[in-house]
Enzyme design. Structure first.
Site, mmCIF file in Angstrom:
data_model
loop_
_atom_site.group_PDB
_atom_site.id
_atom_site.type_symbol
_atom_site.label_atom_id
_atom_site.label_comp_id
_atom_site.label_asym_id
_atom_site.label_seq_id
_atom_site.Cartn_x
_atom_site.Cartn_y
_atom_site.Cartn_z
ATOM 1 N N LYS A 80 10.759 2.620 5.284
ATOM 2 C CA LYS A 80 10.581 1.967 3.976
ATOM 3 C C LYS A 80 11.922 1.899 3.252
ATOM 4 O O LYS A 80 12.735 2.826 3.337
ATOM 5 C CB LYS A 80 9.575 2.785 3.157
ATOM 6 C CG LYS A 80 9.178 2.156 1.829
ATOM 7 C CD LYS A 80 8.094 2.984 1.149
ATOM 8 C CE LYS A 80 7.631 2.386 -0.164
ATOM 9 N NZ LYS A 80 6.550 3.176 -0.792
ATOM 10 N N SER A 155 2.428 0.605 -2.131
ATOM 11 C CA SER A 155 3.686 -0.105 -2.052
ATOM 12 C C SER A 155 4.319 -0.120 -0.655
ATOM 13 O O SER A 155 5.187 -0.945 -0.412
ATOM 14 C CB SER A 155 4.678 0.514 -3.045
ATOM 15 O OG SER A 155 4.984 1.853 -2.680
ATOM 16 N N SER A 179 0.596 5.070 -2.085
ATOM 17 C CA SER A 179 1.377 4.015 -1.428
ATOM 18 C C SER A 179 1.504 4.117 0.087
ATOM 19 O O SER A 179 1.992 3.192 0.719
ATOM 20 C CB SER A 179 2.774 3.944 -2.023
ATOM 21 O OG SER A 179 2.711 3.203 -3.207
HETATM 22 N N1 GLN Z 1 0.008 1.843 -6.416
HETATM 23 C C1 GLN Z 1 0.458 3.023 -7.112
HETATM 24 C C2 GLN Z 1 1.387 2.655 -8.215
HETATM 25 O O1 GLN Z 1 1.617 1.511 -8.393
HETATM 26 C C3 GLN Z 1 1.074 3.970 -6.170
HETATM 27 C C4 GLN Z 1 2.508 3.773 -5.964
HETATM 28 C C5 GLN Z 1 3.077 4.719 -4.977
HETATM 29 O O2 GLN Z 1 2.371 5.544 -4.427
HETATM 30 N N2 GLN Z 1 4.370 4.618 -4.802
HETATM 31 O O3 GLN Z 1 1.888 3.471 -8.922
#
Ligand code: GLN
Length: 478
Positions: A80, A155, A179
Site C-alpha cells: 500500500k 482504503s 481499511s
Molecule cells: N474507512 C475508514 C475511514 O475512512 C477506515 C480508514 C482506515 O482504516 N484507514 O476512516
C-alpha cells in the site's frame, strides 16, 4: 494446474522448492499479469522495475537452504502506498506527496525483505487512508475485479483488488478503522487487522496513532498467518510494539465459542448478507462450534466515537504537511498564505473535512463535549468486549453491511460512506485483532459478489482468529 500468479504463498513456496518454476518465472508471470490487468483494474499506482539482485539472491537461498529458506523467499508482494520504501515514491494517493520519495524504509518492508520477499509495486488507496471505496485517491479509481462498475472498498482498495485479481501473490495494507478488512470483504480475500502493537508502524504514514496497524491481505487464512508472523515483533523504532516475550503462542481449542451480538445486526445489514452470515454460523455449529448471544450495547456508539477520535488524531498528525518540510509547497504573500495554499491544493475534500472535524473536537470550547467524552466511551467499549470474552473465544459480525457498491453511490454522502465501517471500527478502538474471511457470494445486477465474515478476538489472540478463519474456509468446501 494453477498459473503461478494465481497461487497462494504456500503453493508458490512449494512450487519454488519443487523446481516447478524459478523465482524469476514467478516474478515475471505475476508482474506481467499485474501490468496487463492494471489498465482496467488500476490496483497499482506504480509497478516497480525488476530487481535482478533480489531475484538472484532469493533463488540462491532456495537452492542452498531448500525447506529451511523462509517461506516468503522469492514471493512477490504488493505494498500500500502509505508504507515507505527508501528511494521510492510514497504518495498516500495524495497530491500533497505526489513527488515525495521516501528517505527511509518501513520496518515491515525490512522484515519481509530479510525473508527474501520481492516487492511488485505500490497500490492505490483512499487519500491518506481516509475512505471506504478508494474513490478519494487523487490518481484514479481502482475497480472491483468481480464487477468493474463497483468499488473495491477502501482504503486499501488497491492491495485488495491486486490480491483478488491475482495481480500479486499477497499484499499488505493498513487498517485504522477497517481499511484492510472492508476491502478484503468486498473483493473476496482474507484481511487481518492485528492487535494494536503487534506490528511495527515505523515507516507507515501516521493517521490515527491510537488506531493504526499494518496487516496482510491474502488469498487464504494460512497465508494471512504466514505474513502476520513475518511482520509481527518488537521494534525499537516503534515504542508501541509489544515485546516478543509477551507474545506467547496460544493453545486453541478445537471447538470454539462464537459470540454474536444479535442486537446490533438487526438494522442496516442487507438481507442476503445477513442470510449468508447466519448460514456460515450454522455451518460452524455443525462442525461442533457453539454460538452464544453476547451483548455489546456501546457498540451502537462505536462509529461516532471513531469519527471523533480518528479525525482528532489525524488533524494532529497532518500538521506536518505544512509546505515547509516535505511534499507539496505553494507560496503566497505571507507564511499563513503558504500554509493555506499548500493545504488547500494538496489535500482533497475528505482529508480537509477530517482535519476540520478533528481541529473542532479538540478546540478548547469543545474538547470536553466531544473528544474527552469519546475517550470515556471508548473505555466502556473496551470493558464490554473484555466482559464478552469471559464467555466466548471470538465475536462474529458481517465485515460490512453490504457487498461492493457502485462508483459514485456513496461518494457524495460522507455519512453513508462512514456506515461502511460500522462493524470494523470497534477492533481499532479496542486494539483487538480482527479478521475478515470470505463467505459464500451474494448477487447484485446478476453478478456474484463476495462478502466477508469478521471475527474479533482478545488482544494477542490472532491464533484463535486463524483457527476460526480456517474453519470458515472449510465450510466453504462442503
Ligand atoms: N474507512 C475508514 C475511514 O475512512 C477506515 C480508514 C482506515 O482504516 N484507514 O476512516
Amino acid at each position: 494446474m494453477k498459473k503461478a500468479n494465481e497461487m497462494t504463498i504456500v503453493e508458490a513456496a512449494r512450487a519454488l522448492r519443487a523446481r516447478a518454476f524459478t523465482v524469476r518465472d514467478l516474478w515475471n508471470a505475476t508482474r506481467l499479469v499485474a501490468k496487463e490487468k492494471n489498465d482496467n483494474i488500476f490496483a497499482y499506482l506504480e509497478l516497480f522495475d525488476t530487481d535482478d539482485t533480489a531475484i538472484d539472491d532469493a533463488q540462491k537461498r532456495i537452492d542452498t537452504e531448500g525447506d529451511k529458506a523462509p517461506i516468503l523467499c522469492g514471493i512477490p508482494i504488493a505494498v500500500k502506498d502509505n508504507i515507505l520504501i527508501k528511494g521510492k515514491t510514497a504518495s498516500a494517493s495524495s497530491k500533497m506527496l505526489e513527488n515525495y520519495k521516501a528517505s527511509y524504509t518501513a520496518t515491515v518492508i525490512e522484515k519481509m525483505r530479510a525473508e527474501g520477499a520481492l516487492f511488485l509495486g505500490r497500490t492505490n488507496m483512499d487519500e491518506f487512508a481516509m475512505g471506504s471505496s478508494t474513490e478519494t485517491s487523487a490518481f484514479g479509481k481502482t475497480k472491483n475485479p468481480h464487477d468493474t462498475n463497483r468499488v473495491p472498498g477502501g482504503s486499501s482498495g488497491g492491495s485488495a483488488a491486486a490480491t483478488s485479481a491475482h495481480m500479486t501473490i499477497a499484499s499488505i495494507g493498513s487498517d485504522t478503522g477497517g481499511s484492510i478488512r472492508q476491502p478484503a470483504s468486498l473483493t473476496g480475500v482474507v484481511g487481518l487487522k492485528p492487535t494494536y502493537g503487534a506490528v511495527s508502524r515505523y515507516g507507515l504514514m501516521a493517521m490515527g496513532s491510537s488506531l493504526d496497524q499494518v496487516g496482510p491481505l491474502t488469498k487464504t487464512v494460512d497465508d494471512s498467518e504466514i505474513l502476520f508472523k513475518a511482520l509481527r515483533g518488537r521494534d525499537e523504532k516503534d515504542p508501541t510494539t509489544i515485546p516478543d516475550d509477551l507474545y506467547p503462542k496460544r493453545e486453541v481449542n478445537s471447538t470454539l465459542r462464537i459470540g454474536v451480538p444479535r442486537a446490533i445486526l438487526e438494522k442496516g445489514v442487507d438481507e442476503d448478507v445477513l442470510n449468508r452470515f447466519n448460514e456460515t454460523l450454522e455451518a460452524l455449529k455443525l462442525k461442533g462450534h457453539t454460538i452464544v448471544d453476547v451483548s455489546l450495547p456501546t457498540n451502537a456508539y462505536a462509529l461516532p466515537i471513531y469519527y471523533i477520535i480518528m479525525p482528532a488524531e489525524a488533524s494532529t498528525n497532518f500538521a506536518r504537511y505544512d509546505g515547509m518540510r516535505y511534499g507539496l509547497s505553494k507560496h503566497g504573500k505571507t507564511l499563513l498564505d503558504d500554509y493555506i495554499k499548500t493545504r488547500s491544493e494538496g489535500f482533497g475534500p475528505e482529508v480537509q473535512r477530517r482535519i476540520l472535524l478533528g481541529a473542532f473536537v479538540l478546540s478548547s470550547g469543545y474538547i470536553d463535549a466531544y473528544y474527552r467524552k469519546a475517550h470515556s466511551a471508548r473505555s466502556v467499549l473496551v470493558d464490554e468486549f473484555n466482559n464478552a470474552f469471559e464467555k466466548v473465544d471470538v465475536i462474529a459480525t458481517p465485515t460490512s453491511p453490504s457487498p461492493a457498491f457502485r462508483f459514485g453511490e456513496k461518494s457524495n454522502d460522507p455519512v453513508a460512506m462512514y456506515i461502511e465501517d460500522i462493524f470494523t471500527v470497534t477492533a481499532n478502538l479496542t486494539g483487538m485483532p480482527a479478521i475478515s474471511v470470505p463467505m459464500k457470494m451474494v448477487k447484485r445486477d446478476e453478478k456474484p459478489l463476495p462478502i466477508g465474515i469478521q471475527f474479533t478476538a482478545p488482544h494477542q489472540a490472532e491464533d484463535v482468529l486463524f483457527a476460526v478463519g480456517r474453519a470458515v474456509e472449510n465450510t466453504q468446501l462442503d
